[in-house]
Each structure stands twice: as C-alpha cells, then as structure tokens.
Design an enzyme around this catalytic site. Structure first.
Site, PDB file in Angstrom:
ATOM      1  N   GLU A 114     -13.751  66.686  15.774  1.00  0.00           N
ATOM      2  CA  GLU A 114     -13.807  66.163  17.229  1.00  0.00           C
ATOM      3  C   GLU A 114     -14.594  67.409  17.931  1.00  0.00           C
ATOM      4  O   GLU A 114     -15.118  67.248  18.976  1.00  0.00           O
ATOM      5  CB  GLU A 114     -12.459  65.729  17.475  1.00  0.00           C
ATOM      6  CG  GLU A 114     -11.902  64.453  17.118  1.00  0.00           C
ATOM      7  CD  GLU A 114     -11.399  64.461  15.460  1.00  0.00           C
ATOM      8  OE1 GLU A 114     -11.382  65.685  15.094  1.00  0.00           O
ATOM      9  OE2 GLU A 114     -11.109  63.400  15.221  1.00  0.00           O
ATOM     10  N   PRO A 155     -16.454  72.843   1.045  1.00  0.00           N
ATOM     11  CA  PRO A 155     -15.464  71.928   1.291  1.00  0.00           C
ATOM     12  C   PRO A 155     -15.045  71.756   2.407  1.00  0.00           C
ATOM     13  O   PRO A 155     -15.213  72.519   3.539  1.00  0.00           O
ATOM     14  CB  PRO A 155     -14.477  72.613   0.630  1.00  0.00           C
ATOM     15  CG  PRO A 155     -14.933  73.672  -0.336  1.00  0.00           C
ATOM     16  CD  PRO A 155     -16.110  74.005   0.475  1.00  0.00           C
ATOM     17  N   ARG A 156     -14.596  70.448   2.846  1.00  0.00           N
ATOM     18  CA  ARG A 156     -14.197  70.119   4.225  1.00  0.00           C
ATOM     19  C   ARG A 156     -13.126  70.955   4.793  1.00  0.00           C
ATOM     20  O   ARG A 156     -12.991  71.344   5.877  1.00  0.00           O
ATOM     21  CB  ARG A 156     -13.745  68.776   4.301  1.00  0.00           C
ATOM     22  CG  ARG A 156     -12.996  68.224   5.662  1.00  0.00           C
ATOM     23  CD  ARG A 156     -14.172  68.173   6.786  1.00  0.00           C
ATOM     24  NE  ARG A 156     -13.857  67.426   8.065  1.00  0.00           N
ATOM     25  CZ  ARG A 156     -14.631  67.360   9.048  1.00  0.00           C
ATOM     26  NH1 ARG A 156     -15.874  67.613   8.860  1.00  0.00           N
ATOM     27  NH2 ARG A 156     -14.257  66.638  10.112  1.00  0.00           N
ATOM     28  N   MET A 161     -15.817  79.622   8.315  1.00  0.00           N
ATOM     29  CA  MET A 161     -15.658  78.482   9.160  1.00  0.00           C
ATOM     30  C   MET A 161     -16.681  78.665  10.188  1.00  0.00           C
ATOM     31  O   MET A 161     -17.331  79.818  10.475  1.00  0.00           O
ATOM     32  CB  MET A 161     -14.470  78.926  10.010  1.00  0.00           C
ATOM     33  CG  MET A 161     -13.147  78.220   8.945  1.00  0.00           C
ATOM     34  SD  MET A 161     -13.125  76.610   8.289  1.00  0.00           S
ATOM     35  CE  MET A 161     -12.886  75.719  10.120  1.00  0.00           C
ATOM     36  N   GLY A 162     -17.240  77.645  10.561  1.00  0.00           N
ATOM     37  CA  GLY A 162     -18.361  77.616  11.812  1.00  0.00           C
ATOM     38  C   GLY A 162     -19.842  77.677  11.433  1.00  0.00           C
ATOM     39  O   GLY A 162     -20.611  77.992  12.097  1.00  0.00           O
ATOM     40  N   ASN A 178     -20.122  63.822   9.664  1.00  0.00           N
ATOM     41  CA  ASN A 178     -21.092  63.740  10.730  1.00  0.00           C
ATOM     42  C   ASN A 178     -22.718  63.706   9.897  1.00  0.00           C
ATOM     43  O   ASN A 178     -23.228  64.808   9.376  1.00  0.00           O
ATOM     44  CB  ASN A 178     -21.221  64.872  11.828  1.00  0.00           C
ATOM     45  CG  ASN A 178     -22.086  64.872  12.879  1.00  0.00           C
ATOM     46  OD1 ASN A 178     -23.068  63.937  12.840  1.00  0.00           O
ATOM     47  ND2 ASN A 178     -21.775  65.416  13.866  1.00  0.00           N
ATOM     48  N   LEU A 210     -25.322  63.212  11.468  1.00  0.00           N
ATOM     49  CA  LEU A 210     -26.518  63.776  12.141  1.00  0.00           C
ATOM     50  C   LEU A 210     -26.750  65.055  12.422  1.00  0.00           C
ATOM     51  O   LEU A 210     -27.818  65.594  12.969  1.00  0.00           O
ATOM     52  CB  LEU A 210     -26.308  62.905  13.518  1.00  0.00           C
ATOM     53  CG  LEU A 210     -26.079  61.685  13.922  1.00  0.00           C
ATOM     54  CD1 LEU A 210     -25.583  61.170  15.462  1.00  0.00           C
ATOM     55  CD2 LEU A 210     -27.346  60.980  13.538  1.00  0.00           C
ATOM     56  N   GLU A 211     -25.720  65.895  11.853  1.00  0.00           N
ATOM     57  CA  GLU A 211     -25.947  67.437  11.882  1.00  0.00           C
ATOM     58  C   GLU A 211     -27.148  67.872  10.881  1.00  0.00           C
ATOM     59  O   GLU A 211     -28.287  68.697  11.650  1.00  0.00           O
ATOM     60  CB  GLU A 211     -24.830  67.945  11.091  1.00  0.00           C
ATOM     61  CG  GLU A 211     -23.827  68.037  12.263  1.00  0.00           C
ATOM     62  CD  GLU A 211     -22.306  68.714  12.008  1.00  0.00           C
ATOM     63  OE1 GLU A 211     -21.622  69.047  12.813  1.00  0.00           O
ATOM     64  OE2 GLU A 211     -22.060  68.539  10.872  1.00  0.00           O
TER      65      GLU A 211
END
Length: 431
Positions: free
Chosen positions: A66, A273-274, A314-315, A340, A342-343
C-alpha cells in the site's frame, strides 16, 4: 436501517467491539511483532506524540504494498499542501521502514492504533487531522466512527475490494454499511470495485471510478541509473527476477531456474522474498538445492559462478527490476492474489505471472489484452517461458514495450484523486 436479521449498524459495531475485546490477547500478540525501535508499542493504544501547530493530513497505508501504491499520492500531497504536516500510519513494521526510506523527515510516521474505542479516540484527539485518507481498503469501524464524531472527513483512495474481501464484508452487512456511510468520498480503482462498494452500502453520490493509482507509478532517474550501474557490473549474461515471492512459490521459481540453466547456463536469478523475516530461510533453501548464492545485503558484486542473487534488503525492488530482462511477479503461483505487475512494466521489463491475480484482476487483464503479460501455471511452465523469452530478443522487447505503453495509457487516477482531496479539504474548511 436494519439488516434482514434486525441488526442496525450501531448494534453491529457494538457486537464487533465486544468481539475484539474478547480477542484482545490474540490481537495484541499478533501486533507485538510489528514493532520498530523508534516507535513505542503504546502507539497501538493511540498514545502518540505529535508536535507543531500546523494543520495535519493523515494517510493510512497498511503495509509495504500500500505504501508503494500510495507513494505518488504522498508526493502529490506534499506538493499540493505545503502548509500542512503529513502523517503516515502503517499497520506493519515493513511498511514503516518503507515510509522512512522513501520520505525520511518529510513526513511523520506512527503505527495505526488497534481498533478499540478508547485507542481510536486517543489517536484522533491527539492527531487532530483535517482529513483522513485510506489507501486501498483497510476500514476499521471504531476508527471511522471516531472520525465521524470529530468531523474528520474520510477519503478512500485507490479503493479496491477483491472477490474474497467483498464476500467477507457482505457477511457483516450492517457493520459494513455503517462504515461506508461515514466515508466522504471513495475513489474506486475500477467499475467492479465501485459496484461492490455500492452493494455494501456506500452512497452513490460519494463513489467515483478513478482508475488505479498504480498506473501513475513514476520511476525516477536515480533508480534507473542505479539499475544500469548494477547490471553493468555483472557482465553480459541473461538476468531474470522473481519479485515478492511467498512460501510454496520459491520452490517453483528455483525449479524454473533449473530448467533455464539447462539452456542458458550463465543465467542469473534475482530472488526477492516478499517478507524480510523469510530472508534467512530462503537463503538456506537456495544453498541447500545447490545454487551459488550471493546476498545483496553483503555484496552486490557477483562472480561468474554466482547463479542466484538474493534480494535481502528493503526498498531496492524497483532497482532490481530494472536490472532484469524478464520479471516474474510473485504472489501469483500460490493463492495470494498477486503483487504489483506495473513496477516491472513501467521499466519496460517483460512481465510473467502465475494465475492467482484476484488482487489486481483488472490490471492483469489489461496487460494480457495488450500482449504485455505472459501467464504460466507452475514452475515448469515458468521455466519454459523464460527459455523462450531469453532466447528471443525481439519478442522480449516487444512485451516490455507493450507494458510501458499500458502504464502510460492508463495514467490519470492520481490527478482525479488529488482534485477530490482538495475539494474535501475546501468543504471541511467551509464547515
């Protein structure tokens, strides 16, 4: 208005509150792990500290996904309302970290309080927002009721309801109707989402179809340059990425990589990994099955023998997508609902996914109809698709260009949402 069982929205919220009080030990245990050293756990009870005398806007983005989706909107709010302080809340620690990495000191961050009446009251009383913006759809009955009592307009941006979420909200019809009747404006990401909000009790005059904010993804030049530098350091070799993977999916991804290496031995897999708590587990599994693993957190420079780069930071997902020739987007080979798409598409990277895409069905269909996405059923099929794409430069480039074209053609949700937020702020000032 009463439901067919004679339950009013007010009674439904009372029963809901009683239930969460009974479940409070379990709820507190669940959120205890979602913690950051800079944020005391008392924030979960609405005990936040706020400073400064400027008016505040509040945006809630539950987790990393989000936050990523809302990033263009957050940047727009900072530009549109420089006389306001912007406060972001998240439910998860990973979401909090993404806010910190992306925006630093430009915004304030707190964890969202648990939805007990007292916690919600303390949070809104201390924050005193002029407007509340919910990214996507994490609606909490007591928090919304408190906003209504304190005359804080609530806006839902990029509102979405998957088929599963719709069925769940419909089971609690009176409670859902009571929540949605308090919302000042809902920007639904699709016609289907709009119809579901209306079926649950949202007021027709307050629902608009804006399109998906994800199409307004803006990839900055710094990210593109970081991708170019990183990819150049690896030499000439085929590179693919599996982004935001889940348990049960990593195994299929590694099986696909095994298929690919039979045809293209120099191929490199970037596996991301998520959830960060899985980094160690996934690293151990990759080594166990014989991959030559390098971890991004340790050293991004690879040797010719490296077969797998583990994205354990991260990021950096967008930067890593930009390094790849083909991107598989996770949460789609297992019944999670997809992440996502679209990334990578915005970067011109060929997109592959599994069939489980309930969370973004309209986006997935738009990409597929434009020949900008390939769908596979399992790890074997994924491996075969990778062999085909990485052996055919023209087809792969055509798929990537089609994805970029879809992103460009569907922009506009951000502008519509900005106009609605400005109108709600103006209306709240008049009252």
């Amino acid at each position: 208005m009463r439901s067919r069982l004679g339950v009013t929205p007010r009674l439904a919220r009372w029963l809901y509150t009683l239930t969460i009080y009974l479940l409070s030990p379990l709820i507190w245990w669940r959120v205890w792990r979602e913690w950051a050293p800079t944020h005391p756990r008392r924030e979960r009870l609405g005990l936040i500290r706020v400073g400064g005398g400027r008016p505040r806007l509040w945006l809630h983005a539950a987790s990393v996904g989000e936050v990523v989706t809302a990033t263009p909107l957050i940047r727009a709010l900072l530009d549109d309302h420089p006389d306001h302080d912007l406060v972001i809340t998240t439910m998860t620690a990973t979401g909090a970290e993404r806010v910190r990495q992306t925006f630093g000191e430009r915004v304030s961050h707190h964890f969202l309080p648990l939805d007990f009446p007292g916690s919600a009251r303390r949070f809104i009383t201390r924050l005193k927002p002029r407007l509340a913006i919910i990214a996507e759809t994490e609606l909490w009955p007591n928090l919304l009721a408190t906003c209504q009592r304190r005359n804080v307009p609530v806006v839902v941006a990029n509102g979405r309801l998957s088929a599963g979420a719709f069925r769940l909200y419909r089971r609690f019809g009176a409670l859902s109707r009571g929540m949605l009747e308090t919302v000042a404006w809902i920007g639904a990401k699709s016609t289907v989402d709009s119809e579901r909000f209306l079926a649950l009790g949202a007021l027709p005059s307050r629902v608009a179809v804006t399109g998906a904010l994800k199409f307004d993804l803006d990839v900055d030049e710094a990210t593109r340059e970081a991708s170019r530098r990183l990819r150049a350091s690896w030499g000439e070799r085929p590179v693919w990425i599996a982004g935001s993977t889940h348990p049960g999916e990593d195994e299929q991804v590694l099986a696909a990589h095994t298929v690919l290496k039979r045809h293209l031995p120099a191929a490199l897999l970037i596996l991301v990994p998520r959830h960060p708590q899985r980094f160690e587990e996934v690293n151990a599994y990759c080594c166990e099955v014989g991959e030559q693993v390098q971890r991004l957190s340790i050293e991004p420079t690879l040797t010719a023998a490296t077969t797998l780069l583990l994205g354990d930071t991260m990021g950096d997902l967008m930067t890593l997508y930009g390094c790849a020739d083909v991107a598989f987007v996770g949460g789609s080979l297992v019944p999670i609902g997809g992440h996502n798409l679209l990334e990578p598409a915005a970067l011109g990277v060929a997109v592959v996914s599994g069939p489980y895409l309930d969370n973004l069905r309209e986006i997935a269909d738009t990409l597929a109809q434009s020949d900008a996405r390939i769908e596979v059923e399992d790890g074997q099929a994924l491996g075969e698709a990778l062999v085909a794409l990485l052996s055919d430069d023209e087809r792969r480039h055509r798929l990537g260009e089609a994805g970029q074209a879809v992103v460009a053609a569907n922009r506009g949700a951000l502008a519509r949402t900005r106009r609605a937020i400005t109108a709600q702020l103006a209306a709240s000032t008049e009252h």
